[in-house]
Design a protein around this motif. Structure first.
Motif: not given
Length: 89
Positions: A20, A34-35, A38-39, A41, A71-72, A75
């Protein structure tokens, strides 16, 4: 047997985190980064929970929950920034 499986799982999650980080640094454009973040975290949460299981403490579970919430929010803010150009209207 559980210790052996736990160590292998921790190693696999660490490998996923390294992949990642590579995608985060090398990603061709912003949505890929960004993806990857997200992955990243989500994998960090998995690693913290696995360490909590290995050490037998509940303190790590609370920190994993805190990272999940932050993290949410991060994102959502990054997605809004990529879509509109600003986070706060």
């Amino acid at each position: 047997m559980l210790s052996w499986a736990l160590h292998i799982t921790i190693g696999m999650v660490v490998l996923a985190i390294l992949l990642n980080v590579y995608r985060l640094l090398k990603g061709p454009d912003a949505p890929d980064r960004v993806l990857a973040l997200d992955t990243l975290y989500i994998n960090a949460i998995a690693l913290i929970i696995l360490l909590g299981i290995a050490l037998g403490t509940r303190l790590y579970m609370e920190s994993a929950l805190l990272i999940a919430v932050m993290g949410f929010v991060g994102t959502v803010a990054l997605a809004k920034y990529l879509k509109r150009g600003s986070v706060i209207e």
